[in-house]
Design an enzyme around this catalytic site. Structure first.
Site, short mmCIF file in Angstrom:
data_model
loop_
_atom_site.label_atom_id
_atom_site.label_comp_id
_atom_site.label_asym_id
_atom_site.label_seq_id
_atom_site.Cartn_x
_atom_site.Cartn_y
_atom_site.Cartn_z
CD1 TRP A 124 -2.38 1.61 2.52
CD2 TRP A 124 -2.77 1.71 0.32
NE1 TRP A 124 -3.36 2.56 2.30
CE2 TRP A 124 -3.62 2.63 0.96
CE3 TRP A 124 -2.83 1.61 -1.07
CZ2 TRP A 124 -4.51 3.45 0.25
CZ3 TRP A 124 -3.72 2.43 -1.78
CH2 TRP A 124 -4.55 3.32 -1.11
CG PHE A 139 7.35 -2.25 11.65
CD1 PHE A 139 8.04 -3.15 12.46
CD2 PHE A 139 6.80 -2.71 10.47
CE1 PHE A 139 8.18 -4.49 12.09
CE2 PHE A 139 6.93 -4.04 10.09
CZ PHE A 139 7.62 -4.94 10.90
CE LYS A 177 -7.63 0.55 5.54
NZ LYS A 177 -8.19 -0.10 4.35
CE LYS A 215 -9.67 -3.12 6.93
NZ LYS A 215 -8.84 -3.88 6.03
N1 LIG Z 1 -1.91 -3.77 1.20
C1 LIG Z 1 -3.14 -3.27 1.18
O1 LIG Z 1 -3.95 -3.60 0.31
C2 LIG Z 1 -3.53 -2.27 2.21
C3 LIG Z 1 -2.81 -2.08 3.37
N2 LIG Z 1 -3.21 -1.13 4.27
C4 LIG Z 1 -2.47 -0.89 5.50
O2 LIG Z 1 -1.25 -0.22 5.17
C5 LIG Z 1 -0.25 -0.52 6.14
C6 LIG Z 1 1.02 -0.93 5.42
O3 LIG Z 1 0.76 -2.09 4.69
P1 LIG Z 1 1.50 -2.47 3.32
O4 LIG Z 1 2.02 -1.25 2.65
O5 LIG Z 1 0.55 -3.31 2.57
O6 LIG Z 1 2.77 -3.30 3.84
P2 LIG Z 1 3.25 -4.77 3.41
O7 LIG Z 1 2.60 -5.76 4.32
O8 LIG Z 1 3.11 -4.97 1.94
O9 LIG Z 1 4.82 -4.68 3.67
C7 LIG Z 1 5.43 -4.65 4.89
C8 LIG Z 1 6.35 -3.43 4.94
O10 LIG Z 1 6.95 -3.39 6.23
C9 LIG Z 1 8.34 -3.13 6.05
N3 LIG Z 1 9.08 -3.60 7.24
C10 LIG Z 1 9.49 -4.85 7.54
N4 LIG Z 1 10.15 -4.85 8.71
C11 LIG Z 1 10.15 -3.55 9.14
C12 LIG Z 1 10.66 -2.89 10.30
N5 LIG Z 1 11.31 -3.58 11.25
N6 LIG Z 1 10.46 -1.56 10.42
C13 LIG Z 1 9.79 -0.87 9.50
N7 LIG Z 1 9.27 -1.43 8.38
C14 LIG Z 1 9.45 -2.76 8.21
C15 LIG Z 1 8.69 -3.87 4.79
O11 LIG Z 1 9.91 -3.41 4.28
C16 LIG Z 1 7.51 -3.49 3.93
O12 LIG Z 1 7.71 -2.22 3.37
C17 LIG Z 1 -0.84 -1.60 7.05
O13 LIG Z 1 -1.31 -0.98 8.22
C18 LIG Z 1 -2.03 -2.14 6.26
O14 LIG Z 1 -3.08 -2.59 7.09
C19 LIG Z 1 -4.31 -0.35 4.05
C20 LIG Z 1 -5.03 -0.47 2.91
C21 LIG Z 1 -4.72 -1.45 1.91
O1 LIG Z 2 -7.29 -2.76 4.15
C1 LIG Z 2 -7.36 -3.39 3.12
C2 LIG Z 2 -8.30 -3.03 2.05
O2 LIG Z 2 -8.95 -1.84 2.28
C3 LIG Z 2 -6.50 -4.56 2.90
O3 LIG Z 2 -6.80 -5.50 3.84
P1 LIG Z 2 -5.81 -6.73 4.08
O4 LIG Z 2 -4.64 -6.19 4.87
O5 LIG Z 2 -6.62 -7.74 4.82
O6 LIG Z 2 -5.40 -7.21 2.71
#
Ligand SMILES: NC(=O)C1=CN([C@@H]2O[C@H](COP(=O)(O)OP(=O)(O)OC[C@H]3O[C@@H](n4cnc5c(N)ncnc54)[C@H](O)[C@@H]3O)[C@@H](O)[C@H]2O)C=CC1
Ligand SMILES: O=C(CO)COP(=O)(O)O
Length: 334
Positions: A42, A126, A149, A234
């Site tokens: 994201w 983190f 989230k 959610k």
């Molecule tokens: N992926 C999605 O579709 C969506 C995600 N989110 C929310 O966005 C937030 C970020 O999720 P994503 O970008 O999907 O992450 P991700 O789950 O794809 O990746 C994990 C990230 O954490 C980093 N990481 C690993 N160890 C670490 C450390 N010790 N310190 C700092 N960073 C570290 C990794 O390098 C990577 O950038 C979460 O809260 C998630 O719930 C919200 C909407 C959609």
């Molecule tokens: O927040 C999300 C979509 O809005 C993504 O949810 P997940 O982290 O369960 O993939």
């Protein structure tokens, strides 16, 4: 479609207002500078959305800094170097160009140094450590927005990530949540999102401008806690929906889980923050995010696999859905 503020309230900043806002900040010294703190799935999509707008709007510096938690790829190269060479986050968002104005930076301090708009988007666990490292390193006039989230659960009770940022860094923090499965937005499929802001409508409008595109429609509501709690809670319902799928209990049961889950999300949110508005649950951050996450989110997938595998240890299953280093996998399995 123009960027929107909340329905029923004073809606939509007019084109004239936007033009005057742009002319005030047109001077290069007054342009807002943006840093995205996080570069996962994201985080990378958020950087892409933002980068398309900073190029288009004169009130922002073109360049978008993206802080990368540095990793060495199997090829032996640093992830940051590969992102800057290919303009692609080959690990977390392969196949998508981020925009040439996205600059990956593995140094947190240098990434935020000049920025007055900080976008936080890392997994929630983190965030506390990141904020600690940022104390005294950010601009005094910085504004933050959290796309995270989740929440921190402390001995004193739950702490929202926006509060953590505000308390530790002494800055105002808005939130952006919604039905936003990142891979879909990456290929520019239509979706909506909700900005939750505390007091200042102008600040909310800046965030809406920064994210809004023809395929990503952003609405702002004055309810930070309501929006953030929707995005957090959610995920609990999505796990229940995954169990229902894994146990093949059917669509009616899943719909019941979602309906009851939404009702509990609302009750729990109001218990924590009586100020939370009912209408927030009908925004993208509410019912829409609940639906998309229960249909296609990663939490649902992990829970489904868990149920199908007769309760196999959860972390083994989640390996197939989240990116985790080989070394960590090996250590976990031992
Ligand atoms: N992926 C999605 O579709 C969506 C995600 N989110 C929310 O966005 C937030 C970020 O999720 P994503 O970008 O999907 O992450 P991700 O789950 O794809 O990746 C994990 C990230 O954490 C980093 N990481 C690993 N160890 C670490 C450390 N010790 N310190 C700092 N960073 C570290 C990794 O390098 C990577 O950038 C979460 O809260 C998630 O719930 C919200 C909407 C959609
Ligand atoms: O927040 C999300 C979509 O809005 C993504 O949810 P997940 O982290 O369960 O993939």
């Amino acid at each position: 479609m123009a960027p929107a503020l909340e329905e029923g309230g004073e809606r939509e900043t007019s084109v004239a207002q936007n033009n005057s806002l742009n002319s005030v900040v047109n001077d290069a010294t007054h342009r807002s500078k943006v840093t995205v703190i996080g570069s996962g799935n994201w985080g990378s999509v958020a950087a892409k959305l933002i980068a398309s707008n900073t190029l288009r709007l004169s009130s922002f510096h073109d360049e978008v800094r993206m802080w990368v938690y540095e990793e060495t790829l199997l090829s032996g190269e640093k992830l940051t170097d590969v992102i800057n060479r290919t303009n692609e986050n080959v690990k977390y968002l392969p196949g998508i160009k981020l925009g040439k104005n996205v600059v990956a930076d593995p140094d947190l301090e240098s990434a935020v140094k000049d920025s007055n708009m900080l976008v936080f988007v890392t997994p929630h666990q983190f965030m506390e450590g990141i904020c600690k490292r940022l104390v005294g390193k950010i601009r005094e006039d910085a504004e933050a927005i959290s796309l995270v989230k989740g929440m921190e659960v402390k001995m004193e009770g739950p702490c929202m990530i926006s509060s953590l940022i505000s308390q530790q860094l002494g800055i105002n923090c808005s939130v952006l949540m919604g039905a936003n499965i990142a891979n879909e937005i990456a290929v520019e499929k239509f979706s909506e999102a909700t900005v939750g802001y505390r007091l200042n409508r102008e600040v909310a409008e800046r965030w809406v401008q920064l994210f809004y595109t023809h395929y990503f429609i952003v609405t702002a509501v004055q309810d930070v806690e309501g929006v953030e709690l929707c995005g957090t809670l959610k995920n609990v319902v999505a796990i229940a929906a995954g169990f229902v799928d894994g146990l093949e209990m059917g669509n009616n049961t899943k719909a019941a889980i979602m309906r009851l889950g939404l009702r509990e999300m609302k009750a729990f949110s109001k218990l924590l923050f009586p100020s939370v508005k009912d209408s927030t649950f009908f925004e993208s951050c509410g019912v829409a995010d609940l639906i998309t996450t229960c249909l296609g989110g990663r939490n649902r997938k992990v829970a489904e696999a868990y149920a199908r595998n007769g309760g196999k240890r959860l972390f083994c299953i989640s390996f197939s859905f989240v990116h985790i280093s080989r070394e960590r996998k090996r250590k976990c399995l031992i």
